[in-house]
Enzyme design. Structure first.
Site, PDB file in Angstrom:
ATOM      1  CB  THR A 170       7.147  -4.642   2.035  1.00 33.72           C
ATOM      2  OG1 THR A 170       6.099  -5.381   1.547  1.00 33.72           O
ATOM      3  CG2 THR A 170       8.414  -5.389   1.544  1.00 33.72           C
TER       4      THR A 170
ATOM      5  CE  LYS B 262       6.518  -7.959  -0.856  1.00 30.80           C
ATOM      6  NZ  LYS B 262       5.408  -7.863  -1.648  1.00 30.80           N
TER       7      LYS B 262
ATOM      8  CE  LYS C 200       9.222  -0.849   1.403  1.00 36.15           C
ATOM      9  NZ  LYS C 200       7.933  -0.727   1.821  1.00 36.15           N
TER      10      LYS C 200
HETATM   11  P1  NAD Z   1       0.856   3.969   0.797  1.00 36.67           P
HETATM   12  O1  NAD Z   1       1.972   5.018   0.924  1.00 36.67           O
HETATM   13  O2  NAD Z   1      -0.228   4.194  -0.228  1.00 36.67           O
HETATM   14  O3  NAD Z   1       0.273   3.641   2.351  1.00 36.67           O
HETATM   15  C1  NAD Z   1       0.982   3.970   3.595  1.00 36.67           C
HETATM   16  C2  NAD Z   1       0.095   4.668   4.555  1.00 36.67           C
HETATM   17  O4  NAD Z   1       0.858   4.779   5.950  1.00 36.67           O
HETATM   18  C3  NAD Z   1      -0.088   6.113   4.122  1.00 36.67           C
HETATM   19  O5  NAD Z   1      -1.421   6.377   3.993  1.00 36.67           O
HETATM   20  C4  NAD Z   1       0.616   7.117   5.175  1.00 36.67           C
HETATM   21  O6  NAD Z   1      -0.189   8.325   5.443  1.00 36.67           O
HETATM   22  C5  NAD Z   1       0.424   6.139   6.449  1.00 36.67           C
HETATM   23  N1  NAD Z   1       1.246   6.480   7.418  1.00 36.67           N
HETATM   24  C6  NAD Z   1       2.822   6.638   7.374  1.00 36.67           C
HETATM   25  N2  NAD Z   1       3.056   6.791   8.546  1.00 36.67           N
HETATM   26  C7  NAD Z   1       2.231   6.783   9.524  1.00 36.67           C
HETATM   27  C8  NAD Z   1       2.062   6.856  10.909  1.00 36.67           C
HETATM   28  N3  NAD Z   1       3.157   6.970  11.694  1.00 36.67           N
HETATM   29  N4  NAD Z   1       1.021   6.548  11.398  1.00 36.67           N
HETATM   30  C9  NAD Z   1      -0.166   6.179  10.757  1.00 36.67           C
HETATM   31  N5  NAD Z   1      -0.107   6.076   9.385  1.00 36.67           N
HETATM   32  C10 NAD Z   1       0.911   6.327   8.725  1.00 36.67           C
HETATM   33  O7  NAD Z   1       1.733   2.625   0.605  1.00 36.67           O
HETATM   34  P2  NAD Z   1       0.822   1.171   0.152  1.00 36.67           P
HETATM   35  O8  NAD Z   1       1.091   0.883  -1.358  1.00 36.67           O
HETATM   36  O9  NAD Z   1      -0.421   1.092   0.840  1.00 36.67           O
HETATM   37  O10 NAD Z   1       1.826   0.120   0.898  1.00 36.67           O
HETATM   38  C11 NAD Z   1       1.995  -0.366   2.435  1.00 36.67           C
HETATM   39  C12 NAD Z   1       3.018  -1.293   2.462  1.00 36.67           C
HETATM   40  O11 NAD Z   1       2.835  -2.335   1.562  1.00 36.67           O
HETATM   41  C13 NAD Z   1       4.375  -1.038   2.024  1.00 36.67           C
HETATM   42  O12 NAD Z   1       5.420  -1.491   3.000  1.00 36.67           O
HETATM   43  C14 NAD Z   1       4.492  -1.792   0.616  1.00 36.67           C
HETATM   44  O13 NAD Z   1       5.986  -1.881   0.254  1.00 36.67           O
HETATM   45  C15 NAD Z   1       3.694  -2.957   0.737  1.00 36.67           C
HETATM   46  N6  NAD Z   1       3.209  -3.505  -0.366  1.00 36.67           N
HETATM   47  C16 NAD Z   1       2.769  -2.567  -1.497  1.00 36.67           C
HETATM   48  C17 NAD Z   1       2.144  -3.177  -2.429  1.00 36.67           C
HETATM   49  C18 NAD Z   1       1.457  -2.314  -3.680  1.00 36.67           C
HETATM   50  O14 NAD Z   1       1.127  -2.644  -4.544  1.00 36.67           O
HETATM   51  N7  NAD Z   1       1.204  -1.091  -3.310  1.00 36.67           N
HETATM   52  C19 NAD Z   1       2.096  -4.555  -2.917  1.00 36.67           C
HETATM   53  C20 NAD Z   1       2.793  -5.304  -1.779  1.00 36.67           C
HETATM   54  C21 NAD Z   1       3.395  -4.595  -0.595  1.00 36.67           C
END
Ligand code: NAD
Length: 290
Positions: A87, A162, A237
């Site tokens: 997102t 979204k 966010k």
């Molecule tokens: P998270 O922080 O758990 O995961 C993100 C991952 O990206 C981390 O493991 C981090 O180490 C990795 N990362 C960061 N920079 C990087 C790079 N340069 N190269 C490789 N890896 C890298 O977040 P999440 O909860 O998995 O959410 C991910 C996305 O999904 C976000 O954009 C969030 O807004 C969206 N989202 C989350 C949810 C939820 O309930 N968690 C629901 C819908 C959408």
């Protein structure tokens, strides 16, 4: 298919595991030291993307997405596909889609709804933006990781859908909570309030499916001491992204703006960090008008 998967956090980890379980050859990369069942780990994003038919990214924000795009697009072959499920702001989604197009890579922005539970169960909803050809390439993966995919339009349309959805969600949650707090002060029983509103014109997903009052309606984070669910800081966010998009497109979104300010206050100075976004109800309960 050979799939590169970059960003294996709370969401990406189970999504990548589901692709591997379905029989795909998945090579993953994350900055953090993680492992995913059935997924071979690479030592960089570029390595995970090299030779992949499809690359999936699931990253925290637009800035990181732009950096990862710069790393992986040059290694991807023309005709391959990139699905970004993060997102992020609409401008970043469009900028990286342009970069991909210049390299002959088919790009789809495909943020998800359904949270960590949906990612694990393979029941996410994907909101996709990109060309018909790109969407067609991505569709078989959407089927594995989710239960529904809507092709919303050209690049950025998935992110637009979204953030509009989540702006409605944030505003609706706030007003559902303030209405419960008002009902309390008027001496109205919460169960009676639910029975009426959930079958009247004030019904909504936040009332009917995710009721913020403990012990009322179907099971929700309110029944588990407001453990997230969908954390207040993630709601913040998405609300901020809605306001950023409203600014850059000159849209008037007063309710979205107030919701953003309230969640900001809740997360940053009222101990809302780490709580479910429905914990707005105990916040309102404690307050008067001043
Ligand atoms: P998270 O922080 O758990 O995961 C993100 C991952 O990206 C981390 O493991 C981090 O180490 C990795 N990362 C960061 N920079 C990087 C790079 N340069 N190269 C490789 N890896 C890298 O977040 P999440 O909860 O998995 O959410 C991910 C996305 O999904 C976000 O954009 C969030 O807004 C969206 N989202 C989350 C949810 C939820 O309930 N968690 C629901 C819908 C959408």
């Amino acid at each position: 298919m050979k799939i590169g998967f970059i960003g294996l956090g709370n969401m990406g980890n189970p999504m990548a595991a589901n692709l591997a379980k379905a029989g795909h050859d998945v090579v993953g990369f994350d900055m953090a030291d993680v492992s995913v069942p059935g997924v071979t780990m690479a030592s960089s994003g570029a390595e995970a993307a090299t030779g992949a038919d499809i690359v999936v990214t699931m990253l925290p924000n637009g800035q990181i997405l732009r950096a990862v795009a710069g790393e992986i697009i040059p290694t991807m072959s023309a005709g391959s596909t990139w699905i970004d499920c993060s997102t992020v702001d609409v401008d970043s989604a469009r900028a990286v889609a342009d970069q991909a197009k210049d390299a002959g890579v088919l790009a789809v922005d495909a943020p998800v709804s359904g949270g960590i539970g949906g990612a694990a169960a393979g029941t996410l909803t994907f909101m996709a933006g990109g060309s018909d050809a790109a969407f067609e390439k991505a569709a078989p993966l959407f089927e594995i990781m989710g239960q529904k995919a809507v092709h919303c339009g050209e690049a950025g349309a998935g992110q637009a859908a979204k953030i509009c959805n989540n702006m409605i969600l944030g505003v609706t949650m706030i007003t559902t909570c303030e209405a419960f707090a008002l009902a309390d002060k008027l001496g109205l029983d919460r169960q009676k309030m639910f029975d009426v509103v959930s079958t009247s014109s004030g019904y909504s997903w936040t009332m009917n499916a995710y009721c913020p009052a403990p012990g009322v309606g179907p099971a929700s984070p309110a029944d588990n001491d407001y453990q997230p669910g969908f954390a207040a800081e993630l709601m913040l966010k998405d609300l901020r992204l809605s306001q950023q998009a409203a600014e850059s497109s000159d849209a008037d979104t007063p309710m979205g703006q107030v919701a953003t300010e309230l969640y900001e206050q809740f997360v940053e100075s009222e101990n809302g960090l780490g709580k479910d976004f429905s914990a707005m109800l105990p916040r309102f309960e404690k307050r008067g008008r001043s």
